[in-house]
Design a protein around this motif. Sequence first.
Motif, PDB file in Angstrom:
ATOM      1  N   LEU A  78      33.466  16.628  36.839  1.00  0.00           N
ATOM      2  CA  LEU A  78      33.194  17.167  38.297  1.00  0.00           C
ATOM      3  C   LEU A  78      34.559  17.799  38.536  1.00  0.00           C
ATOM      4  O   LEU A  78      34.271  18.878  39.323  1.00  0.00           O
ATOM      5  CB  LEU A  78      32.851  16.032  39.162  1.00  0.00           C
ATOM      6  N   ARG A  79      35.570  17.268  38.511  1.00  0.00           N
ATOM      7  CA  ARG A  79      37.022  17.800  39.121  1.00  0.00           C
ATOM      8  C   ARG A  79      37.174  18.926  38.027  1.00  0.00           C
ATOM      9  O   ARG A  79      37.318  20.226  38.844  1.00  0.00           O
ATOM     10  CB  ARG A  79      38.111  16.989  38.424  1.00  0.00           C
ATOM     11  N   VAL A  80      36.755  19.244  36.845  1.00  0.00           N
ATOM     12  CA  VAL A  80      36.980  20.554  35.999  1.00  0.00           C
ATOM     13  C   VAL A  80      36.110  21.435  36.646  1.00  0.00           C
ATOM     14  O   VAL A  80      36.467  22.666  36.662  1.00  0.00           O
ATOM     15  CB  VAL A  80      36.891  19.986  34.346  1.00  0.00           C
ATOM     16  N   ALA A  81      34.839  21.121  36.886  1.00  0.00           N
ATOM     17  CA  ALA A  81      33.870  22.323  36.988  1.00  0.00           C
ATOM     18  C   ALA A  81      34.183  22.826  38.529  1.00  0.00           C
ATOM     19  O   ALA A  81      34.252  23.964  38.609  1.00  0.00           O
ATOM     20  CB  ALA A  81      32.635  21.551  37.333  1.00  0.00           C
ATOM     21  N   ALA A  82      34.724  21.754  39.422  1.00  0.00           N
ATOM     22  CA  ALA A  82      35.217  22.384  40.792  1.00  0.00           C
ATOM     23  C   ALA A  82      36.445  23.269  40.614  1.00  0.00           C
ATOM     24  O   ALA A  82      36.377  24.293  41.165  1.00  0.00           O
ATOM     25  CB  ALA A  82      35.230  21.242  41.533  1.00  0.00           C
ATOM     26  N   GLU A  83      37.373  22.957  39.968  1.00  0.00           N
ATOM     27  CA  GLU A  83      38.462  23.606  39.855  1.00  0.00           C
ATOM     28  C   GLU A  83      38.344  25.007  39.125  1.00  0.00           C
ATOM     29  O   GLU A  83      39.025  26.056  39.434  1.00  0.00           O
ATOM     30  CB  GLU A  83      39.831  22.956  38.800  1.00  0.00           C
ATOM     31  N   SER A  84      37.397  24.996  38.240  1.00  0.00           N
ATOM     32  CA  SER A  84      37.119  26.463  37.323  1.00  0.00           C
ATOM     33  C   SER A  84      36.150  27.243  38.496  1.00  0.00           C
ATOM     34  O   SER A  84      36.380  28.548  38.153  1.00  0.00           O
ATOM     35  CB  SER A  84      36.429  26.225  36.071  1.00  0.00           C
ATOM     36  N   GLU A  85      35.781  26.758  39.386  1.00  0.00           N
ATOM     37  CA  GLU A  85      35.080  27.652  40.156  1.00  0.00           C
ATOM     38  C   GLU A  85      35.730  27.845  41.555  1.00  0.00           C
ATOM     39  O   GLU A  85      35.159  28.246  42.497  1.00  0.00           O
ATOM     40  CB  GLU A  85      33.753  27.355  40.543  1.00  0.00           C
ATOM     41  N   ARG A  86      36.906  27.380  41.593  1.00  0.00           N
ATOM     42  CA  ARG A  86      37.711  27.557  43.000  1.00  0.00           C
ATOM     43  C   ARG A  86      37.780  29.137  43.466  1.00  0.00           C
ATOM     44  O   ARG A  86      37.965  29.278  44.746  1.00  0.00           O
ATOM     45  CB  ARG A  86      39.070  26.979  43.010  1.00  0.00           C
ATOM     46  N   ASP A  87      37.574  29.971  42.514  1.00  0.00           N
ATOM     47  CA  ASP A  87      37.898  31.437  43.020  1.00  0.00           C
ATOM     48  C   ASP A  87      36.257  32.227  43.045  1.00  0.00           C
ATOM     49  O   ASP A  87      36.038  33.203  43.252  1.00  0.00           O
ATOM     50  CB  ASP A  87      38.515  32.169  41.893  1.00  0.00           C
ATOM     51  N   GLY A  88      35.391  31.357  42.928  1.00  0.00           N
ATOM     52  CA  GLY A  88      34.062  31.630  42.938  1.00  0.00           C
ATOM     53  C   GLY A  88      33.134  31.276  42.002  1.00  0.00           C
ATOM     54  O   GLY A  88      33.729  30.606  40.828  1.00  0.00           O
ATOM     55  N   PRO A  89      31.773  31.367  42.039  1.00  0.00           N
ATOM     56  CA  PRO A  89      30.982  30.647  40.850  1.00  0.00           C
ATOM     57  C   PRO A  89      30.960  31.630  39.895  1.00  0.00           C
ATOM     58  O   PRO A  89      31.513  32.607  39.980  1.00  0.00           O
ATOM     59  CB  PRO A  89      29.582  30.930  41.695  1.00  0.00           C
ATOM     60  N   ILE A  90      30.877  30.854  38.803  1.00  0.00           N
ATOM     61  CA  ILE A  90      30.822  31.411  37.479  1.00  0.00           C
ATOM     62  C   ILE A  90      29.620  32.083  36.896  1.00  0.00           C
ATOM     63  O   ILE A  90      29.280  33.222  36.268  1.00  0.00           O
ATOM     64  CB  ILE A  90      31.507  30.310  36.419  1.00  0.00           C
ATOM     65  N   LEU A  91      28.603  31.038  37.229  1.00  0.00           N
ATOM     66  CA  LEU A  91      27.169  31.256  36.551  1.00  0.00           C
ATOM     67  C   LEU A  91      26.281  31.987  37.572  1.00  0.00           C
ATOM     68  O   LEU A  91      26.040  31.620  38.967  1.00  0.00           O
ATOM     69  CB  LEU A  91      26.511  29.926  36.253  1.00  0.00           C
ATOM     70  N   GLU A  92      25.483  32.760  36.967  1.00  0.00           N
ATOM     71  CA  GLU A  92      24.135  33.425  37.883  1.00  0.00           C
ATOM     72  C   GLU A  92      23.052  32.532  37.789  1.00  0.00           C
ATOM     73  O   GLU A  92      22.395  32.297  38.814  1.00  0.00           O
ATOM     74  CB  GLU A  92      24.127  34.865  37.239  1.00  0.00           C
ATOM     75  N   ARG A  93      22.893  32.146  36.468  1.00  0.00           N
ATOM     76  CA  ARG A  93      21.514  30.988  36.095  1.00  0.00           C
ATOM     77  C   ARG A  93      21.926  30.583  34.712  1.00  0.00           C
ATOM     78  O   ARG A  93      22.674  31.083  33.906  1.00  0.00           O
ATOM     79  CB  ARG A  93      20.332  32.006  36.280  1.00  0.00           C
ATOM     80  N   VAL A  94      20.931  29.573  34.487  1.00  0.00           N
ATOM     81  CA  VAL A  94      21.123  28.872  33.232  1.00  0.00           C
ATOM     82  C   VAL A  94      19.693  28.691  32.684  1.00  0.00           C
ATOM     83  O   VAL A  94      18.822  28.503  33.624  1.00  0.00           O
ATOM     84  CB  VAL A  94      21.744  27.530  33.369  1.00  0.00           C
TER      85      VAL A  94
END
Length: 108
Positions: A78-94
């Motif tokens: 949860l921490r890694v996911a939040a940090e990786s998206e601190r500049d905005g979302p990565i995924l459009e869809r899965v």
Amino acid sequence: MIHELRIYHCLPGRLPRLLQRFQDHTLRIWDRFGIRQAGFWTVAVGPSNHALYYLLAWESLAERGTKWDAFRADPEWLRVAAESERDGPILERVENLILQPTAFSAVK
């Protein structure tokens, strides 16, 4: 053996960030939970080069449910996911598919 195909469609320009997250963090966290990857691919030739395709190998749907739920609730993840998206979302869809081998498949 069950194979799960996951396709992560990234927002433009965000695929490198997703690849970095898998390489630096996600695979190590998966190892703790016994989540087995069968391969990762990006698109060299095709309609979009903004996607990551990967396969997971499971013994059963029950194993998948238990391990995937534990991974998704893991505090480090949860921490890694939040940090990786601190500049905005990565995924459009899965997209997520549970694949069933044909009788003539080399992979069962």
